[in-house]
Write a protein that holds these residues in place. Structure first.
Motif, PDB file in Angstrom:
ATOM      1  N   GLY A  96       2.852  -4.289 -13.461  1.00 57.28           N
ATOM      2  CA  GLY A  96       3.507  -3.910 -12.120  1.00 57.28           C
ATOM      3  C   GLY A  96       2.467  -2.870 -11.255  1.00 57.28           C
ATOM      4  N   LEU A  97       2.173  -2.126 -12.245  1.00 53.46           N
ATOM      5  CA  LEU A  97       1.176  -1.067 -11.606  1.00 53.46           C
ATOM      6  C   LEU A  97      -0.214  -1.786 -11.170  1.00 53.46           C
ATOM      7  CD1 LEU A  97       1.339   1.746 -14.463  1.00 53.46           C
ATOM      8  CD2 LEU A  97       2.583   1.231 -12.008  1.00 53.46           C
ATOM      9  N   ALA A  98      -0.516  -2.697 -11.877  1.00 51.86           N
ATOM     10  CA  ALA A  98      -1.677  -3.490 -11.565  1.00 51.86           C
ATOM     11  C   ALA A  98      -1.664  -4.034 -10.335  1.00 51.86           C
ATOM     12  CB  ALA A  98      -2.424  -4.283 -12.756  1.00 51.86           C
ATOM     13  N   ARG A  99      -0.329  -4.836  -9.955  1.00 43.68           N
ATOM     14  CA  ARG A  99      -0.126  -5.587  -9.218  1.00 43.68           C
ATOM     15  C   ARG A  99      -0.182  -5.027  -7.350  1.00 43.68           C
ATOM     16  NH1 ARG A  99       5.461  -7.909 -10.347  1.00 43.68           N
ATOM     17  NH2 ARG A  99       4.584  -8.065 -12.376  1.00 43.68           N
ATOM     18  N   VAL A 100      -0.186  -3.695  -7.534  1.00 41.23           N
ATOM     19  CA  VAL A 100      -0.425  -3.215  -6.302  1.00 41.23           C
ATOM     20  C   VAL A 100      -1.491  -3.581  -5.860  1.00 41.23           C
ATOM     21  CG1 VAL A 100      -0.554  -0.660  -5.356  1.00 41.23           C
ATOM     22  CG2 VAL A 100       1.004  -1.041  -7.033  1.00 41.23           C
ATOM     23  N   ILE A 101      -2.564  -3.625  -6.388  1.00 43.13           N
ATOM     24  CA  ILE A 101      -3.990  -3.947  -5.789  1.00 43.13           C
ATOM     25  C   ILE A 101      -3.902  -5.443  -5.317  1.00 43.13           C
ATOM     26  CG2 ILE A 101      -5.352  -2.264  -7.204  1.00 43.13           C
ATOM     27  CD1 ILE A 101      -6.046  -4.657  -9.188  1.00 43.13           C
ATOM     28  N   GLN A 102      -3.063  -6.411  -5.921  1.00 39.57           N
ATOM     29  CA  GLN A 102      -3.080  -7.669  -5.553  1.00 39.57           C
ATOM     30  C   GLN A 102      -1.869  -7.812  -4.640  1.00 39.57           C
ATOM     31  OE1 GLN A 102      -1.466 -10.359  -8.197  1.00 39.57           O
ATOM     32  NE2 GLN A 102      -2.705 -12.274  -7.272  1.00 39.57           N
ATOM     33  N   ALA A 103      -1.940  -7.347  -3.467  1.00 38.85           N
ATOM     34  CA  ALA A 103      -0.834  -7.268  -2.381  1.00 38.85           C
ATOM     35  C   ALA A 103      -0.920  -8.621  -1.596  1.00 38.85           C
ATOM     36  CB  ALA A 103      -0.890  -5.978  -1.542  1.00 38.85           C
TER      37      ALA A 103
END
Lengths: 658, 302
Positions: A627-634
């Motif tokens: 989920g942390l990485a999902r921040v960049i895929q907004a």
């Protein structure tokens, strides 16, 4: 006409059996009748083809195919035929059982779907076993996987069934991916797609990865621990005759695939035999221990399938070690026992699922702890379950004993002569492991049989007027019970067929050890039966005049059914001993005062240790981490453009600095 | 052949003496007179004349327990080379059937106990199947070691230790198997320290509590089957101890019978000098037995 053509006809017949039913409106019995008749006809023809092939030689046909590979091959030899027999017997009896168990009039919403996919699974199973090359094999394999998904999720409104089906589908496809890799490497090693013995395979550097991939891919389908995650839920969620098909036949597809790959080897490496024995022992012991901890009747039976797959693997491992050591005498016993156990497990496990289905339909629950005392109202069902239970425990004089006897004897033979080293040790480990597995199975099935059929009714569910099911269900149970008894009393015949089928695994050597050894065993079970019958009749004659009274209860005359041992408490000690593997959830009420609170009792639940304790929590945690990485895929174009600009600037700066 | 049949009949008739020997030994150690040596025969005669009483909750499975508990040791004794003579029925792999018939008996005795719906009997059944599950691998490990020593795959050949000179070559292994199987004998036959057949406090019992509801001839079957099972297991030890087959029938018979009485006396001495183990310690002792037998295998594989 050859046996293979008859088989293909049978397969088509079974495959289309559900089609006419789709044309009828839901709830009409006519479609169901047509499906059952077509399917049974197909199964009879298929069983005939398999019997024909068991007696005769191998047949191969190749068809032109406008795909990579150029052609597709089918082939029917003794090994395929041996695996085809349980396919058609269990599937055929299953559709007769389904006639009563899942009648269209009672299940108009999904009966047609069930019958259609039931036929498709039967047909595609036959194609897998008859496949002569990797293309046909994988095509059949995929159809089985997908069609079985629809069978598991027959009850599409049940969330538990959907979850089970979902897990099944994911693991089936992971397995297929592994097999794609395996078959590709296999082609590199052998130079072709055909599934025939290959000398080049022995010296290939790819041998080890191929075998490891085969163990993983086929092990996933067969439910080898720790790859069994899909199995318990799928078996529990499906209708009972589908559970029987899944457990008795679809799992064996994994064993068949493994055996087929083994039959291609020019020689067996010792590590392979050791790996098979080790996987077999862990699946066998952990399977039965996990079964002990269950109190959902069908989940309990599902874990026993894992145990029996373990027994089959021990047999194959003992055989492979014998071949690696150049000792045909125990190799034959191990292979023949392992293969015969495929038949035996198909017979007694399907029998157990059929009788469990009858019980579940009569009581409306799968919880063992709310059953009890059903033998008095369900005499035939209870007797059928008892036959299956005694057979699965490997007790003489039933069929389970015969195959376990062969494997154990193979293990003993490893210690005769001058064999030495790891191969002999591995094979010798089979005998005590089988003893432990068998004894734990006795514990588990005393628990299951007693809690369901014996004692007094435990709960409201069991108090309803249960009775034996209708004739179609009884017929299927009777047929399988008969098979268990016949193989048990005439072991030489069945073991001879197992040995013939094992011929493909013996790499060209002929072996007849198993026959000579079985000669005497044939008479002993008969003696046992005669003796048991005589004593039983004598006791029954005396007991007819018996006085009836209540069970002796230590003078405390108001106990009632609630004070009986439950399935949880029966298994508590054994589960406690294997706590490190089962990881049970236990609920121990504190007992205080002379009259402890009502309704509180010891309970122990055992979620699957791999799926529920390891995999799902691990994946959940992994998802929150990702989920942390999902921040960049907004999902904002501006942000993505920014990333590109930043990347370009960084790259330019980097290249400028050179 | 004739001698084998005579030996079998002798075992079937004399089996109830063995519990008598144990009881007599215990009484003598305790300074009591104790029941007569033939007490088990008197009990059997009385029980077989009595009528059945069965619980209303039970079914035919309740009767199957006593029946199988007699049939199993009889079939097992058909397979054993009693009194130094070859077994009546001997074939490759008969040791697996030997283990199998006792598993069959365990299944039905435990099911019969559960059939009564009594919590005591359920408790006994649960304990019985738990402990036997741990005893069975020990038996198999011992047999594996004997197979390696003798090169034979039947009980008759396996116990012909004198002929294969196994006692000279691997006496250490045989002693380990003896120790292991003695523990198995105590566990399988419900003796101290696993179970105490003399206490009649249900919570402490295993085997006795399972058969609480059996009465009359059914109980007689169980008592006789228990005595025969004890004799069969004691015979396993005797055959390890008396490795070669003495020539004449009478001598062999006397040696065997003496050996059986000896095992009975040792069991009696153990029971006199020990208390029952705490239940949680029982599995540890059984695992020890398995390890001893496993070590015996390791020794013969050297």
């Amino acid at each position: 006409m050859t046996s293979l053509e008859l088989l293909l006809v049978a397969s088509v017949l079974a495959g289309v059996s559900g089609l006419p039913g789709l044309l009828f409106p839901p709830g009409r019995a006519a479609g169901q009748r047509i499906a059952t008749v077509l399917h049974v006809l197909g199964c009879v023809a298929g069983a005939g083809a398999a019997a024909w092939a068991l007696a005769g030689g191998a047949v191969t046909i190749r068809l032109a195919w406008p795909l990579p590979g150029g052609s597709v091959a089918f082939s029917l030899d003794r090994l395929s035929a041996f695996f085809l027999v349980p396919v058609f017997v269990v599937a055929g009896l299953g559709s007769i059982y389904g006639e009563g168990y899942w009648a269209e009039s009672r299940h108009p919403e999904n009966g047609r779907k069930l019958r259609f996919f039931y036929g498709v699974v039967t047909a595609s199973l036959a194609l897998v076993m008859a496949a002569g090359d990797a293309w046909a094999f994988l095509a059949g394999w995929e159809v089985v996987s997908v069609a079985a998904f629809f069978l598991v999720t027959t009850d599409q409104n049940d969330a538990r069934a959907l979850r089970a089906g979902w897990i099944y589908l994911v693991s089936a496809h992971v397995g297929t991916l592994i097999l794609f890799a395996m078959f590709t490497l296999l082609r590199d090693a052998t130079g072709g797609w055909l599934l025939v013995p290959s000398e080049a395979l022995g010296s290939s550097a790819l041998l080890r990865p191929i075998l490891l991939l085969a163990l993983a891919g086929f092990g996933l389908k067969a439910g080898v621990i720790p790859l069994h995650i899909w199995l318990p839920d799928a078996h529990a969620a499906a209708p009972s005759h589908v559970s029987a098909l899944l457990s008795g036949v679809v799992l064996k597809m994994g064993i068949y695939g493994l055996v087929r790959v083994l039959s291609m080897l020019p020689a067996y490496p010792t590590w392979l035999g050791l790996a098979l024995v080790a996987l077999g022992i862990s699946s066998g012991v952990l399977g039965v221990v996990l079964a002990l901890a269950q109190h959902d009747l069908k989940r309990l039976l599902a874990y026993h399938s894992i145990e029996n797959i373990g027994i089959i693997l021990i047999g194959l491992g003992v055989g492979a070690l014998g071949m690696a050591q150049g000792r045909l005498d125990w190799a034959v016993l191990g292979f023949a026992g392992g293969l015969l156990h495929v038949w035996n497990h198909a017979a007694f496990k399907s029998l157990l699922f059929y009788s469990a289905g009858a019980v579940i339909r009569a009581t409306g629950t799968r919880e063992i702890d709310s059953m009890g005392g059903l033998l008095r109202r369900m005499r035939f069902t209870g007797a059928a379950f008892l036959v299956g239970a005694a057979a699965i425990c490997g007790l003489p004089p039933l069929n389970g004993f015969v195959s376990e006897w062969l494997i154990t004897l193979g293990s003993f033979r490893a210690l005769t002569g001058d064999s030495a080293g790891a191969g002999m040790l591995g094979a010798a480990a089979g005998a005590p492991a089988l003893a432990l597995i068998g004894a734990l199975a006795v514990a588990c099935f005393v628990k299951a049989f007693a809690a369901v059929f014996l004692g007094s009714p435990r709960g409201p569910a069991a108090a309803i007027e249960a009775g034996d099911p209708n004739r179609s269900m009884l017929f299927s149970m009777g047929g399988l019970a008969l098979a268990c008894v016949v193989i048990g009393l005439w072991p030489a015949g069945a073991a001879g067929l197992g040995r013939d089928a094992a011929g493909a695994l013996l790499l060209g050597h002929a072996g007849s050890r198993a026959d000579a050894d079985l000669g005497a065993l044939g008479g002993i079970p008969l003696l046992l039966v005669v003796f048991l019958a005589a004593m039983g009749l004598a006791a029954a004659a005396r007991a007819r005049r018996a006085a009836r009274t209540t069970t002796w209860d230590c003078g405390y005359a108001s106990g009632g059914p609630r004070i009986q041992y439950t399935a949880s408490s029966f298994a508590q000690m054994l589960v406690g001993m294997f706590r490190w593997a089962v990881l049970p959830d236990e609920h121990r009420p504190s007992v205080a005062g002379p009259f402890p609170a009502a309704g509180e009792r010891f309970e122990s639940h055992a979620p699957d240790p791999v799926l529920d304790r390891l995999l799902l929590p691990g994946l959940t945690r992994g998802r929150s981490f990702l989920g942390l990485a999902r921040v960049i895929q907004a999902g904002r174009i501006q942000a993505y453009l920014l990333y590109i600009v930043v990347t370009l600037v960084v790259l330019l700066a980097w290249s400028a600095s050179w | 052949m004739v001698t084998s049949i005579a030996n079998l009949l002798a075992v079937l008739v004399l089996a109830p003496l063995l519990p008598g020997v144990i009881n007599k030994t215990k009484a003598l150690v305790a300074g009591r007179t104790g029941p007569p040596l033939l007490q088990v025969y008197f009990d059997l005669a009385k029980l077989l004349r009595k009528g059945f009483v069965v619980s209303t909750t039970t079914t035919w499975v309740f009767l199957a327990g006593p029946v199988v508990s007699v049939v199993a040791p009889v079939v097992a004794s058909l397979l054993l080379p009693l009194g130094g003579r070859p077994a009546l029925l001997s074939f490759t792999g008969d040791m697996i059937l030997f283990v199998g018939v006792f598993a069959l008996a365990r299944f039905f005795v435990a099911a019969a106990a559960m059939d009564t719906g009594s919590p005591f009997e359920g408790m006994g059944a649960a304990r019985e199947v738990t402990f036997s599950a741990l005893a069975e691998p020990a038996l198999l490990f011992g047999m594996l070691a004997l197979t390696r020593m003798s090169g034979s795959l039947s009980l008759t050949g396996m116990f012909d230790l004198g002929a294969s000179a196994a006692w000279q070559k691997s006496s250490a292994s045989i002693i380990l198997i003896l120790a292991s199987w003695f523990i198995v004998l105590l566990a399988e036959n419900a003796r101290v320290p696993f179970d105490d057949p003399t206490t009649h406090l249900e919570l402490t019992m295993i085997h006795e509590v399972m058969v609480l509801d059996h009465a009359g001839p059914a109980l007689g079957f169980i008592v006789y089957g228990g005595a025969l099972k004890l004799t069969v297991f004691a015979e396993l030890l005797v055959m390890l101890l008396i490795p070669s087959r003495p020539g004449s029938g009478a001598l062999a018979f006397a040696a065997s019978a003496g050996g059986l009485v000896g095992v009975g006396v040792v069991v009696g001495l153990v029971e006199s000098s020990m208390a029952r183990l705490r239940l949680v310690r029982v599995p540890q002792l059984l695992v020890t037995a398995t390890l001893l037998a496993g070590f015996a295998v390791v020794l013969v594989l050297r």
